[in-house]
Design a protein around this motif. Structure first.
Motif, PDB file in Angstrom:
ATOM      1  N   GLY A 110       5.846  11.348  -6.462  1.00 50.91           N
ATOM      2  CA  GLY A 110       7.004  11.172  -5.733  1.00 50.91           C
ATOM      3  C   GLY A 110       6.702  11.577  -4.526  1.00 50.91           C
ATOM      4  N   SER A 111       6.093  13.019  -4.451  1.00 54.27           N
ATOM      5  CA  SER A 111       5.748  13.987  -3.502  1.00 54.27           C
ATOM      6  C   SER A 111       5.264  13.522  -2.260  1.00 54.27           C
ATOM      7  CB  SER A 111       5.494  15.497  -3.580  1.00 54.27           C
ATOM      8  OG  SER A 111       4.112  15.867  -4.070  1.00 54.27           O
ATOM      9  N   GLY A 112       4.158  12.507  -2.881  1.00 64.79           N
ATOM     10  CA  GLY A 112       2.918  11.711  -1.635  1.00 64.79           C
ATOM     11  C   GLY A 112       1.531  12.729  -1.642  1.00 64.79           C
ATOM     12  N   LYS A 113       1.446  13.647  -2.879  1.00 65.00           N
ATOM     13  CA  LYS A 113       0.245  13.774  -3.530  1.00 65.00           C
ATOM     14  C   LYS A 113      -1.225  12.686  -3.512  1.00 65.00           C
ATOM     15  CE  LYS A 113       0.989  15.164  -7.648  1.00 65.00           C
ATOM     16  NZ  LYS A 113      -0.527  14.335  -7.975  1.00 65.00           N
ATOM     17  N   THR A 114      -0.773  11.802  -4.304  1.00 72.85           N
ATOM     18  CA  THR A 114      -1.933  10.821  -4.502  1.00 72.85           C
ATOM     19  C   THR A 114      -1.924  10.496  -3.369  1.00 72.85           C
ATOM     20  OG1 THR A 114      -0.874  10.230  -7.056  1.00 72.85           O
ATOM     21  CG2 THR A 114      -2.719   8.996  -5.150  1.00 72.85           C
ATOM     22  N   THR A 115      -1.345  10.006  -2.201  1.00 72.96           N
ATOM     23  CA  THR A 115      -1.721   9.390  -0.932  1.00 72.96           C
ATOM     24  C   THR A 115      -1.703  10.681   0.154  1.00 72.96           C
ATOM     25  OG1 THR A 115       0.158   8.043  -0.874  1.00 72.96           O
ATOM     26  CG2 THR A 115      -0.318   8.475   1.013  1.00 72.96           C
ATOM     27  N   GLN A 147      -4.235   3.539  -9.602  1.00 70.29           N
ATOM     28  CA  GLN A 147      -3.207   4.212  -8.138  1.00 70.29           C
ATOM     29  C   GLN A 147      -4.701   4.818  -7.237  1.00 70.29           C
ATOM     30  OE1 GLN A 147      -0.556   6.390  -7.679  1.00 70.29           O
ATOM     31  NE2 GLN A 147      -0.272   6.190  -5.545  1.00 70.29           N
ATOM     32  N   ARG A 249       5.685  13.372   4.889  1.00 66.02           N
ATOM     33  CA  ARG A 249       6.446  12.580   5.452  1.00 66.02           C
ATOM     34  C   ARG A 249       7.487  13.040   6.963  1.00 66.02           C
ATOM     35  NH1 ARG A 249       8.147  11.874  -0.030  1.00 66.02           N
ATOM     36  NH2 ARG A 249       7.310   9.379  -0.366  1.00 66.02           N
ATOM     37  N   ASP A 251       6.789  11.710   9.448  1.00 63.29           N
ATOM     38  CA  ASP A 251       7.539  11.315  10.157  1.00 63.29           C
ATOM     39  C   ASP A 251       8.434  10.984   9.969  1.00 63.29           C
ATOM     40  OD1 ASP A 251       6.085  10.377   8.255  1.00 63.29           O
ATOM     41  OD2 ASP A 251       5.973   8.607   8.380  1.00 63.29           O
ATOM     42  N   GLY A 274       2.170  15.272   6.969  1.00 67.27           N
ATOM     43  CA  GLY A 274       1.394  14.045   6.723  1.00 67.27           C
ATOM     44  C   GLY A 274       2.891  12.947   6.898  1.00 67.27           C
ATOM     45  N   GLU A 277       2.820   6.170   5.812  1.00 66.61           N
ATOM     46  CA  GLU A 277       2.413   5.808   4.272  1.00 66.61           C
ATOM     47  C   GLU A 277       0.750   5.625   4.851  1.00 66.61           C
ATOM     48  OE1 GLU A 277       4.795   3.325   2.450  1.00 66.61           O
ATOM     49  OE2 GLU A 277       6.096   3.177   3.470  1.00 66.61           O
TER      50      GLU A 277
HETATM   51  P1  GDP Z   1       2.994  11.299  -5.795  1.00 60.37           P
HETATM   52  O1  GDP Z   1       3.703  10.245  -7.000  1.00 60.37           O
HETATM   53  O2  GDP Z   1       2.941  12.753  -5.361  1.00 60.37           O
HETATM   54  O3  GDP Z   1       1.313  10.998  -5.691  1.00 60.37           O
HETATM   55  O4  GDP Z   1       3.124  10.087  -4.307  1.00 60.37           O
HETATM   56  P2  GDP Z   1       2.487   9.284  -3.819  1.00 60.37           P
HETATM   57  O5  GDP Z   1       1.287   9.447  -2.647  1.00 60.37           O
HETATM   58  O6  GDP Z   1       2.562   7.510  -4.656  1.00 60.37           O
HETATM   59  O7  GDP Z   1       3.545   8.296  -2.342  1.00 60.37           O
HETATM   60  C1  GDP Z   1       5.012   8.122  -2.228  1.00 60.37           C
HETATM   61  C2  GDP Z   1       4.631   7.122  -2.265  1.00 60.37           C
HETATM   62  O8  GDP Z   1       5.886   8.165  -0.976  1.00 60.37           O
HETATM   63  C3  GDP Z   1       4.344   6.158  -1.212  1.00 60.37           C
HETATM   64  O9  GDP Z   1       5.020   5.173  -1.001  1.00 60.37           O
HETATM   65  C4  GDP Z   1       3.531   6.811  -0.480  1.00 60.37           C
HETATM   66  O10 GDP Z   1       3.379   6.192   0.946  1.00 60.37           O
HETATM   67  C5  GDP Z   1       5.143   7.817   0.504  1.00 60.37           C
HETATM   68  N1  GDP Z   1       4.583   8.692   1.505  1.00 60.37           N
HETATM   69  C6  GDP Z   1       2.947   9.921   1.342  1.00 60.37           C
HETATM   70  N2  GDP Z   1       2.733  10.588   2.212  1.00 60.37           N
HETATM   71  C7  GDP Z   1       4.025   9.922   3.200  1.00 60.37           C
HETATM   72  C8  GDP Z   1       3.863   9.865   4.178  1.00 60.37           C
HETATM   73  O11 GDP Z   1       3.870  11.469   5.021  1.00 60.37           O
HETATM   74  N3  GDP Z   1       4.840   9.643   4.579  1.00 60.37           N
HETATM   75  C9  GDP Z   1       5.802   8.541   4.628  1.00 60.37           C
HETATM   76  N4  GDP Z   1       6.815   8.353   5.466  1.00 60.37           N
HETATM   77  N5  GDP Z   1       5.521   7.745   3.600  1.00 60.37           N
HETATM   78  C10 GDP Z   1       4.657   8.944   2.861  1.00 60.37           C
END
Ligand code: GDP
Length: 296
Positions: A110-115, A147, A249, A251, A274, A277
């Motif tokens: 949920g940290s945004g790792k994959t994105t 994903q 995040r 932003d 980051g 999204e």
């Molecule tokens: P993971 O579980 O760490 O791999 O997390 P994900 O990459 O799946 O990201 C979780 C959610 O955070 C998704 O809905 C992304 O679109 C969102 N997200 C990731 N990075 C950012 C960012 O820099 N800003 C915003 N607003 N959302 C982000």
């Protein structure tokens, strides 16, 4: 409301105006405002303490007491110290190894790792014309590998074909082989996240790190989680040799405190922020901008 540090200091020094030279006690009063502002910006307490001590010493030592504009001087000292603490310059990825250069992404779910994995891959492809392969090592979360494949299609970056039943180190080795054979410049490994830091996650990460010998190991943390982010960083730092941090995040309404804590706790540069999204929502981290955010 989040009152900016500049406003707070303005108030303090405004009250003192017309009283001639400032006393050391006046500087200490100003530093109390610095302390409150940093805590409100979500900077971790031990980091706040050492920062305030350092800045107090500087402020008392630098003739601020006799200056005509002590408020502005203190703000400048604080701003310079913040920027220095955040790392004075932007930090690029260091991929100067025989290809494929491996970038290992770690962090909580949920940290945004994959994105962020996809964002960095896109950046390397578009800006540096690198041939990038991405592989997800997350065998715990259903659909994690899919994903990444979906994101890969969106940004036109290859992902390692999914083979059911493989363990993370097996996938890492297979990815490395494929990257070597097919002439990729960069291999990005998206490791599994968990909801909490646990030893199994750490063991798995260490095994992957040994197998893949990454040029960069980037910790991805959500800047909005504030104090929790600091603890996460602490735990990861103890277990894997990090080379940098990505704050996601930015932003949102994160006040920059996580950035300051992160740098202090990991001792590693924050390389990217980051900022959304979308897959182009990634910027090189600018320390002075964060200092500005905290100062207001
Ligand atoms: P993971 O579980 O760490 O791999 O997390 P994900 O990459 O799946 O990201 C979780 C959610 O955070 C998704 O809905 C992304 O679109 C969102 N997200 C990731 N990075 C950012 C960012 O820099 N800003 C915003 N607003 N959302 C982000």
């Amino acid at each position: 409301m989040f009152d900016s540090l500049s406003n707070r200091l303005g108030d303090v020094f405004g009250k003192l105006r017309g009283r001639g030279a400032l006393t050391e006690a006046d500087v200490r009063a100003a530093m109390r405002e610095v302390r409150i502002a940093l805590l409100e910006a979500d900077v971790a307490l031990p980091v706040v303490r050492s920062f305030v001590d350092q800045v107090t010493e500087l402020a008392i030592g630098q003739n601020v007491l006799r200056s005509v504009t002590p408020g502005q001087q203190v703000v400048k000292i604080v701003s310079d110290a913040l920027t220095e603490m955040l790392g004075s310059e932007t930090a690029e990825l260091d991929l100067n190894v025989a290809p494929p250069a491996v970038i290992m992404m770690v962090g909580l779910q949920g940290s945004g790792k994959t994105t962020t994995t996809a964002k960095i891959a896109k950046r390397l492809k578009d800006k540096e014309r690198k041939k990038v392969l991405m592989a997800s090592l997350d065998v715990n979360r259903p659909a994690a590998q899919e994903q990444l494949a979906v994101l890969g299609t969106q940004i036109d970056v290859a992902t390692l074909p999914i083979v059911a039943g493989q363990q993370p180190t097996e996938i890492a080795n297979r990815a490395l082989q494929a990257a070597k054979l097919q002439g990729y410049d960069v291999l990005m490994l998206d490791t599994a996240g968990r909801l909490h830091v646990d030893q199994q996650l750490m063991d798995e990460m260490q095994a992957v790190s040994r197998a893949a010998n990454p040029a960069e190991t980037l910790l991805v943390v959500d800047s909005l989680t504030g104090q929790d982010a600091v603890q996460v960083a602490q735990r990861f730092t103890e277990q894997v040799p990090l080379t940098g941090v990505v704050l996601t995040r930015m932003d949102g309404d994160a006040r920059g405190g996580a950035a300051l804590s992160m740098r202090a706790v990991t001792g590693k540069p924050i390389k990217f922020a980051g900022t959304g999204e979308k897959l182009d929502g990634l910027e090189l981290f600018q320390p002075s901008r964060i200092a500005g955010r905290i100062l207001g």
